[in-house]
Design an enzyme around this catalytic site. Structure first.
Site, PDB file in Angstrom:
ATOM      1  N   ASP A  51       0.762  -1.119   0.032  1.00  0.00           N
ATOM      2  CA  ASP A  51      -0.341  -0.029  -0.028  1.00  0.00           C
ATOM      3  C   ASP A  51       0.875   1.146   0.103  1.00  0.00           C
ATOM      4  O   ASP A  51       1.621   1.435   1.047  1.00  0.00           O
ATOM      5  CB  ASP A  51      -0.900  -0.019   1.278  1.00  0.00           C
ATOM      6  CG  ASP A  51      -1.754   1.332   1.334  1.00  0.00           C
ATOM      7  OD1 ASP A  51      -2.607   1.209   0.403  1.00  0.00           O
ATOM      8  OD2 ASP A  51      -1.694   1.979   2.073  1.00  0.00           O
ATOM      9  N   ASP A 105      -3.558   0.920   7.032  1.00  0.00           N
ATOM     10  CA  ASP A 105      -2.543   0.805   5.875  1.00  0.00           C
ATOM     11  C   ASP A 105      -2.228  -0.797   5.617  1.00  0.00           C
ATOM     12  O   ASP A 105      -2.320  -1.211   4.549  1.00  0.00           O
ATOM     13  CB  ASP A 105      -1.528   1.572   6.043  1.00  0.00           C
ATOM     14  CG  ASP A 105      -1.598   3.200   5.780  1.00  0.00           C
ATOM     15  OD1 ASP A 105      -2.636   3.320   5.266  1.00  0.00           O
ATOM     16  OD2 ASP A 105      -0.757   3.983   6.338  1.00  0.00           O
ATOM     17  N   GLU A 109      -1.592  -1.223  -5.951  1.00  0.00           N
ATOM     18  CA  GLU A 109      -3.133  -0.738  -6.202  1.00  0.00           C
ATOM     19  C   GLU A 109      -2.588  -0.043  -7.581  1.00  0.00           C
ATOM     20  O   GLU A 109      -1.695   0.748  -7.761  1.00  0.00           O
ATOM     21  CB  GLU A 109      -3.337   0.060  -5.282  1.00  0.00           C
ATOM     22  CG  GLU A 109      -4.762   0.571  -5.211  1.00  0.00           C
ATOM     23  CD  GLU A 109      -5.214   1.432  -4.133  1.00  0.00           C
ATOM     24  OE1 GLU A 109      -6.572   1.607  -4.005  1.00  0.00           O
ATOM     25  OE2 GLU A 109      -4.486   1.711  -3.274  1.00  0.00           O
TER      26      GLU A 109
END
Ligand SMILES: [Zn+2]
Length: 388
Positions: free
Chosen positions: A163, A328, A247
């Site tokens: 992340d 996170d 991501e």
């Protein structure tokens, strides 16, 4: 001298671009760099343009070739229409041949003589073409292309979700957090100070020019600091893990918001770019998870999805199963689960991921083996898998 050469190259680029654009607009003619280079010979003997003859001829020809490439890219839909070059303190020029002393770190350039390079050279062959450029802080760089052999990194049978964040550089699904270095924040603060100072200086003044240089230097340092940290991060990831799930952030969309500068700063795109080529080089897999996947507000333990999670809520407790989450780490775990699911082509979302052994190994091994069989992966990888 170089400054004048850069100026001449810029003039040639802009003049050639204007002629080519106009020829096309007015008469539908497509001119090439070769057409323009015939005029170049005449220009050199035109009164008032003698300075063109002082620049190494091959560099000017190369400039026209670069423009050809720019047009080719435009017509192929890969790039925008070539643009005029603005007068600035930076510039670049390409040279053919760098002399025999290259392996010893000396570039011999036509009409300029020997230049000692500040950094030691990697063990590569002498390049055919080098680009000499000046950056806004007044430093000169020599860049070139070289072919290097890479060998695949050993299979670790571990996978990870990453992340990328604003506060920490990255949070891993293993609950590891990789922070920005302190020096980075100090440098960023210094840059901001200097930029404010620049805004107060009078345009065209000598003090403004001095301040501009200071800002350029501060900016270069911030960039170097960040770039170094990102390389450490991405190299660590490809060494430690076989499958890396990140991501696929809509950087453009986010960039317009309140966090615009910060987001550009952590350079999501740069991390992705580095991971893409490093995983390719070293035989690892990069998975980009769909950006609409609610990675932050889904519980990684029971898949319960919250209706809302505010950006300032760093920790939360799942109302369904009672697990306490770091925002996170939870997001990273979800990215890993979703990435592996995408990789395996599965549709069910109940692939559980635990902090301890984050890797559903059978899926991973299956995918790696599949790729090896279809020729996407080196045979050595397959053998490692078979015996690993
Ligand atoms: Zn839960």
């Amino acid at each position: 001298m170089l400054h004048r050469w850069f100026g001449a190259a810029r003039w040639l680029w802009n003049t050639a671009l204007e002629i080519r654009s106009e020829a096309y607009r007015e008469c539908g003619l497509t001119l090439t760099g070769n057409d323009v280079s015939r005029w170049l010979t005449q220009w050199k003997s035109t009164p008032g343009h003698e300075w063109l003859a002082l620049v190494p001829a091959t560099s000017l020809t190369q400039c026209l070739r670069d423009q050809d490439a720019a047009f080719r890219n435009f017509f192929a839909g890969r790039a925008r229409y070539p643009r005029f070059k603005r007068k600035s303190t930076s510039g670049s020029l390409r040279f053919q041949g760098v002399g025999a002393a290259w392996p010893r770190g000396v570039a011999t350039l036509p009409k300029l003589g020997a230049l000692k390079l500040a950094e030691s050279l990697p063990d590569v062959e002498r390049p055919d073409l080098v680009t000499l450029s000046r950056d806004p802080c007044g430093r000169y760089h020599v860049s070139f292309c070289a072919q290097v052999e890479t060998s695949l990194l050993p299979i670790t049978q571990r996978s990870v979700g990453v992340d990328l964040g604003l506060k920490d550089l990255a949070t891993l699904s293993t609950a590891e957090k990789i922070a920005n270095r302190k020096r980075y924040h100090a440098r960023l603060r210094y840059l901001r100070q200097q930029q404010r100072c620049l805004a107060r200086r009078q345009k065209g003044s000598r003090r403004r020019e001095k301040q501009r240089l200071r800002v350029a230097r501060a900016r270069a340092r911030v960039r170097q600091e960040r770039q170094a940290a990102l390389h450490v991060l991405t190299t660590f990831l490809v060494q430690e893990f076989d499958v890396i799930c990140i991501e696929d952030l809509n950087v453009k969309g986010l960039g317009r918001g309140r966090h615009a500068r910060a987001i550009q700063d952590v350079a999501f795109n740069e991390v992705r770019r580095q991971l893409a080529y490093k995983s390719e080089w070293y035989g690892k897999i990069l998975v980009e998870v769909d950006r609409w996947y609610p990675s932050s507000k889904t519980c990684s333990a029971c898949r319960h999805t919250l209706d809302e999670l505010r950006l300032d809520e760093r920790q939360w407790k799942c109302p369904k199963c009672g697990t306490f989450h770091d925002r996170d780490v939870n997001a990273a775990r979800n990215l890993l689960a979703e990435g592996l699911r995408q990789l395996a082509g599965r549709d069910d979302r109940d692939l559980r991921v635990d902090a301890g052994d984050a890797c559903p190994e059978e899926i991973l091994v299956q995918v790696l083996a599949e790729e090896a069989r279809s020729g996407q992966r080196n045979r050595a990888c397959l053998e490692q898998l078979a015996f690993g």
